[in-house]
Design a protein around this motif. Structure first.
Motif, short mmCIF file in Angstrom:
data_model
loop_
_atom_site.label_atom_id
_atom_site.label_comp_id
_atom_site.label_asym_id
_atom_site.label_seq_id
_atom_site.Cartn_x
_atom_site.Cartn_y
_atom_site.Cartn_z
N MET A 156 -58.50 -58.14 81.70
CA MET A 156 -57.55 -57.19 81.12
C MET A 156 -58.21 -55.89 80.16
O MET A 156 -59.19 -56.14 79.63
CB MET A 156 -56.63 -57.95 80.21
CG MET A 156 -55.46 -57.57 79.78
SD MET A 156 -54.37 -58.43 78.62
CE MET A 156 -54.15 -59.66 79.60
N LYS A 157 -57.84 -54.86 80.47
CA LYS A 157 -58.36 -53.73 79.71
C LYS A 157 -57.37 -53.53 78.63
O LYS A 157 -56.29 -53.72 78.47
CB LYS A 157 -58.15 -52.35 80.85
CG LYS A 157 -59.09 -52.60 81.84
CD LYS A 157 -59.02 -51.22 82.55
CE LYS A 157 -60.06 -51.38 83.75
NZ LYS A 157 -59.95 -50.08 84.55
N TRP A 158 -58.10 -53.19 77.27
CA TRP A 158 -57.39 -53.02 75.96
C TRP A 158 -57.54 -51.50 75.55
O TRP A 158 -58.65 -50.97 75.72
CB TRP A 158 -58.27 -53.83 75.03
CG TRP A 158 -58.09 -55.54 75.50
CD1 TRP A 158 -58.71 -56.33 76.26
CD2 TRP A 158 -56.96 -56.23 75.21
NE1 TRP A 158 -58.27 -57.72 76.30
CE2 TRP A 158 -56.99 -57.62 75.77
CE3 TRP A 158 -55.71 -55.89 74.43
CZ2 TRP A 158 -56.18 -58.56 75.59
CZ3 TRP A 158 -54.69 -57.12 74.22
CH2 TRP A 158 -54.96 -58.35 74.99
N GLN A 208 -49.59 -57.11 76.03
CA GLN A 208 -50.33 -58.09 75.16
C GLN A 208 -50.88 -57.20 73.92
O GLN A 208 -51.19 -56.22 73.96
CB GLN A 208 -51.55 -58.61 76.01
CG GLN A 208 -51.11 -59.21 77.46
CD GLN A 208 -51.07 -60.81 77.16
OE1 GLN A 208 -51.36 -61.31 76.17
NE2 GLN A 208 -50.78 -61.26 78.41
N HIS A 265 -54.94 -63.29 72.08
CA HIS A 265 -53.98 -62.70 72.55
C HIS A 265 -52.80 -63.29 73.33
O HIS A 265 -53.07 -64.36 73.78
CB HIS A 265 -54.43 -61.48 73.51
CG HIS A 265 -55.16 -61.85 74.86
ND1 HIS A 265 -56.55 -62.39 74.93
CD2 HIS A 265 -54.72 -62.25 75.98
CE1 HIS A 265 -56.78 -62.74 75.91
NE2 HIS A 265 -55.88 -62.92 76.76
N SER A 322 -52.88 -54.14 75.08
CA SER A 322 -53.14 -53.99 76.88
C SER A 322 -52.77 -52.72 77.40
O SER A 322 -51.51 -52.21 76.90
CB SER A 322 -52.33 -55.13 77.34
OG SER A 322 -51.12 -55.16 77.34
#
Length: 245
Positions: A1-3, A38, A49, A90
Motif C-alpha cells: 500500500m502506498k501512503w 486507510q 492502519h 493511503s
C-alpha cells in the motif's frame, strides 16, 4: 500500500470520543464518494492502519468521521491528534459503496447507524444524488442524542431542497426532540419511519445501508418480506449494503 502524509487541519468534536478530522492530503488520488481510505500511524511494533469511509468528496481536504473504540489500538491514537499533527493516508481509495453501483429509482434512502453516516455526507455534498433521485431521505440511528452529528449541515440540505430532502434521526436510549424513539428496524415495523418520511420503501426505491451488522441483517429481512432484494448488475434490485465489520 502506498501512503502519503496528511496534516490535520481541523478537529470537530461532536461528543466525547466522536469526532471528525479534516486532513490535508493533496496526493490522494481521485475517488468516488462512498469509498474508503486507510488512515495509519507508525507504532513501535509496526505500521498500524484501518479503513475509514471519507465524509467528503475528493479534494485536498478530506473529512473522516470517527468514533473511539475503547479497546481499539488506532482510534484512541487518532482521538489525541490536533491541528498540525500528521497521519498517514493511503493514496488510493477502495470500495464499491457508491452511487455508480446503485440502481436508478425515484427515492433514495440513505440509512445508517453511528459513523455509517460518513459516506452519505460525502455523496450529499455533490450534485449527483440530487440529479439522479427525486427524493432523498437520510435516516441516522444512534444511542444518544449527542451522537447526532452533522445536524447543521443536514438542516441546510432541508432548507435548500425542501420536500425533496428528509432527515430522520432515530435515538434508541433516550427521548430526543425531533427524533423517532427506538431502533431503525422498530420504526420501520411500527410504521413511524415511513410516516415521518412521507414515502415508503418500494420497488422504485434505492436503499443504501451502512453501519451495525445486526441492523443491516434485520433490514434485509424486513425489506425482503416486501419483495425487495440486493441490487446486482445482472439481477437488478433495490438494496446496496456496506458492512463495516
Amino acid at each position: 500500500m502506498k501512503w502519503t502524509p496528511g496534516i490535520i487541519e481541523q478537529k470537530s468534536v461532536w461528543a466525547e470520543g466522536l469526532f471528525t478530522l479534516r486532513i490535508r492530503a493533496p496526493e490522494v488520488q481521485s475517488f468516488e464518494p462512498g469509498q474508503f481510505l486507510q488512515l495509519g500511524m507508525e507504532q513501535p511494533d509496526g505500521h498500524l492502519h484501518r479503513p475509514y469511509s471519507v465524509a467528503s468528496p475528493h479534494g485536498e481536504l478530506l473529512d473522516f468521521f470517527i468514533v473511539v473504540v475503547p479497546d481499539g489500538r488506532l482510534t484512541p491514537q487518532l482521538w489525541k491528534l490536533e491541528p498540525g499533527n500528521s497521519v498517514d493516508v493511503s493514496k488510493r481509495a477502495a470500495g464499491s459503496f457508491t452511487l455508480s453501483h446503485c440502481p436508478d429509482a425515484k427515492d433514495l434512502w440513505l440509512i445508517s447507524t453511528g459513523t455509517g453516516l460518513a459516506p452519505y455526507i460525502a455523496m450529499l455534498r455533490t450534485e449527483l444524488p440530487w440529479q439522479r433521485y427525486d427524493r432523498i431521505t437520510v435516516v441516522h440511528g444512534v444511542r444518544y442524542a449527542a451522537d447526532l452529528a452533522y445536524q447543521p449541515e443536514l438542516a441546510q440540505f432541508t432548507a435548500t431542497y425542501g420536500d425533496r430532502f428528509h432527515h430522520i434521526p432515530v435515538v434508541s436510549r433516550e427521548a430526543a426532540p425531533q427524533a423517532l424513539p427506538g431502533r431503525i428496524t422498530t420504526c420501520i415495523v411500527n410504521g413511524s419511519l415511513e410516516e415521518r418520511a412521507a414515502t415508503r420503501f418500494t420497488k422504485d426505491s434505492c436503499i443504501m445501508m451502512c453501519g451495525n451488522p445486526d441492523m443491516l441483517q434485520e433490514m434485509e429481512n424486513i425489506l425482503g418480506e416486501r419483495g425487495l432484494r440486493k441490487h446486482k448488475q445482472k439481477e437488478p434490485g433495490q438494496i446496496v449494503v456496506e458492512r463495516y465489520w
